[in-house]
Write a protein that holds these residues in place. Structure first.
Motif, PDB file in Angstrom:
ATOM      1  N   PHE A  19      29.000 -66.074  18.979  1.00 51.39           N
ATOM      2  CA  PHE A  19      29.749 -65.504  17.868  1.00 51.39           C
ATOM      3  C   PHE A  19      30.895 -66.397  17.388  1.00 51.39           C
ATOM      4  N   GLU A  20      31.539 -67.108  18.291  1.00 49.49           N
ATOM      5  CA  GLU A  20      32.715 -67.864  17.894  1.00 49.49           C
ATOM      6  C   GLU A  20      32.462 -69.366  17.732  1.00 49.49           C
ATOM      7  N   THR A  21      31.568 -69.916  18.528  1.00 49.39           N
ATOM      8  CA  THR A  21      31.284 -71.347  18.418  1.00 49.39           C
ATOM      9  C   THR A  21      30.149 -71.610  17.436  1.00 49.39           C
ATOM     10  N   ARG A  22      29.076 -70.861  17.563  1.00 48.36           N
ATOM     11  CA  ARG A  22      27.898 -71.065  16.718  1.00 48.36           C
ATOM     12  C   ARG A  22      27.928 -70.241  15.430  1.00 48.36           C
ATOM     13  N   CYS A  23      28.895 -69.344  15.286  1.00 51.24           N
ATOM     14  CA  CYS A  23      29.083 -68.505  14.091  1.00 51.24           C
ATOM     15  C   CYS A  23      27.851 -67.640  13.767  1.00 51.24           C
ATOM     16  N   VAL A  24      27.191 -67.137  14.791  1.00 51.60           N
ATOM     17  CA  VAL A  24      26.071 -66.212  14.614  1.00 51.60           C
ATOM     18  C   VAL A  24      26.638 -64.854  14.219  1.00 51.60           C
ATOM     19  N   GLU A  25      25.987 -64.150  13.322  1.00 48.05           N
ATOM     20  CA  GLU A  25      26.480 -62.847  12.850  1.00 48.05           C
ATOM     21  C   GLU A  25      25.905 -61.665  13.628  1.00 48.05           C
ATOM     22  N   MET A  26      24.709 -61.829  14.220  1.00 49.47           N
ATOM     23  CA  MET A  26      24.090 -60.732  14.954  1.00 49.47           C
ATOM     24  C   MET A  26      23.146 -61.276  16.017  1.00 49.47           C
ATOM     25  N   LEU A  27      23.183 -60.641  17.188  1.00 48.23           N
ATOM     26  CA  LEU A  27      22.225 -60.942  18.249  1.00 48.23           C
ATOM     27  C   LEU A  27      21.281 -59.764  18.387  1.00 48.23           C
ATOM     28  N   VAL A  28      20.018 -60.059  18.578  1.00 46.10           N
ATOM     29  CA  VAL A  28      18.997 -59.023  18.741  1.00 46.10           C
ATOM     30  C   VAL A  28      18.284 -59.282  20.060  1.00 46.10           C
ATOM     31  N   GLY A  29      18.114 -58.246  20.835  1.00 44.12           N
ATOM     32  CA  GLY A  29      17.414 -58.359  22.109  1.00 44.12           C
ATOM     33  C   GLY A  29      16.429 -57.229  22.278  1.00 44.12           C
ATOM     34  N   GLU A  30      15.662 -57.324  23.316  1.00 51.62           N
ATOM     35  CA  GLU A  30      14.662 -56.303  23.593  1.00 51.62           C
ATOM     36  C   GLU A  30      14.589 -56.113  25.098  1.00 51.62           C
ATOM     37  N   MET A  31      14.430 -54.877  25.531  1.00 48.52           N
ATOM     38  CA  MET A  31      14.315 -54.592  26.954  1.00 48.52           C
ATOM     39  C   MET A  31      13.297 -53.489  27.193  1.00 48.52           C
ATOM     40  N   ILE A  32      12.718 -53.498  28.364  1.00 52.85           N
ATOM     41  CA  ILE A  32      11.786 -52.445  28.745  1.00 52.85           C
ATOM     42  C   ILE A  32      12.599 -51.171  28.988  1.00 52.85           C
ATOM     43  N   LYS A  33      12.138 -50.082  28.414  1.00 55.22           N
ATOM     44  CA  LYS A  33      12.892 -48.829  28.418  1.00 55.22           C
ATOM     45  C   LYS A  33      13.200 -48.312  29.821  1.00 55.22           C
ATOM     46  N   THR A  34      12.309 -48.509  30.764  1.00 52.83           N
ATOM     47  CA  THR A  34      12.507 -47.971  32.110  1.00 52.83           C
ATOM     48  C   THR A  34      13.439 -48.816  32.973  1.00 52.83           C
ATOM     49  N   ASN A  35      13.874 -49.968  32.486  1.00 57.81           N
ATOM     50  CA  ASN A  35      14.748 -50.844  33.256  1.00 57.81           C
ATOM     51  C   ASN A  35      16.198 -50.393  33.083  1.00 57.81           C
ATOM     52  N   LYS A  36      16.602 -49.440  33.892  1.00 57.13           N
ATOM     53  CA  LYS A  36      17.939 -48.832  33.763  1.00 57.13           C
ATOM     54  C   LYS A  36      19.066 -49.819  34.052  1.00 57.13           C
ATOM     55  N   LYS A  37      18.849 -50.713  35.005  1.00 53.62           N
ATOM     56  CA  LYS A  37      19.890 -51.690  35.339  1.00 53.62           C
ATOM     57  C   LYS A  37      20.149 -52.622  34.154  1.00 53.62           C
ATOM     58  N   SER A  38      19.080 -53.075  33.519  1.00 48.27           N
ATOM     59  CA  SER A  38      19.220 -53.925  32.338  1.00 48.27           C
ATOM     60  C   SER A  38      19.892 -53.167  31.205  1.00 48.27           C
ATOM     61  N   HIS A  39      19.554 -51.894  31.069  1.00 46.33           N
ATOM     62  CA  HIS A  39      20.150 -51.068  30.014  1.00 46.33           C
ATOM     63  C   HIS A  39      21.660 -50.959  30.199  1.00 46.33           C
ATOM     64  N   ARG A  40      22.093 -50.662  31.418  1.00 45.72           N
ATOM     65  CA  ARG A  40      23.535 -50.570  31.707  1.00 45.72           C
ATOM     66  C   ARG A  40      24.234 -51.903  31.458  1.00 45.72           C
ATOM     67  N   PHE A  41      23.588 -52.998  31.888  1.00 46.80           N
ATOM     68  CA  PHE A  41      24.178 -54.321  31.708  1.00 46.80           C
ATOM     69  C   PHE A  41      24.368 -54.640  30.228  1.00 46.80           C
ATOM     70  N   ASN A  42      23.324 -54.412  29.425  1.00 47.29           N
ATOM     71  CA  ASN A  42      23.420 -54.705  27.992  1.00 47.29           C
ATOM     72  C   ASN A  42      24.445 -53.815  27.298  1.00 47.29           C
ATOM     73  N   LEU A  43      24.534 -52.556  27.697  1.00 55.96           N
ATOM     74  CA  LEU A  43      25.561 -51.679  27.121  1.00 55.96           C
ATOM     75  C   LEU A  43      26.959 -52.170  27.493  1.00 55.96           C
ATOM     76  N   SER A  44      27.109 -52.685  28.712  1.00 58.69           N
ATOM     77  CA  SER A  44      28.434 -53.176  29.129  1.00 58.69           C
ATOM     78  C   SER A  44      28.853 -54.399  28.312  1.00 58.69           C
ATOM     79  N   LEU A  45      27.876 -55.122  27.761  1.00 49.69           N
ATOM     80  CA  LEU A  45      28.186 -56.272  26.910  1.00 49.69           C
ATOM     81  C   LEU A  45      28.423 -55.862  25.454  1.00 49.69           C
TER      82      LEU A  45
END
Length: 91
Positions: A19-45
């Motif tokens: 966001f600050e060095t490369r001046c990207v406006e939006m990041l898009v990711g995808e995760m498997i719905k049942t992966n709760k640990k990944s879900h919590r991690f991405n929400l924390s970011l």
């Protein structure tokens, strides 16, 4: 507030880079719905769920997934302050 792990710190540093060095406006990711640990991690970011999808593998089996987005404005408004608070705990 818990002390962040190395993965969380690396995630925040990646956000700063994009966001600050490369001046990207939006990041898009995808995760498997049942992966709760990944879900919590991405929400924390600061990512938020944008849409639920079904991905079809080559054998025809569908996998439920979630499309995640993080915008630069959301990051600048919310996540930077969270990073500062968490990094202060490390001192």
């Amino acid at each position: 507030m818990p002390i962040p792990g190395l993965g969380t710190v690396m995630g925040y540093l990646a956000m700063i880079y994009f966001f600050e060095t490369r001046c990207v406006e939006m990041l898009v990711g995808e995760m498997i719905k049942t992966n709760k640990k990944s879900h919590r991690f991405n929400l924390s970011l600061g990512f938020r769920a944008a849409k639920e999808l079904i991905i079809h593998r080559s054998d025809g089996v569908g996998i439920d997934s979630i499309l995640l987005i993080q915008t630069k404005n959301d990051w600048l408004f919310k996540s930077r302050q969270t990073l500062k608070e968490r990094l202060l705990l490390l001192q």
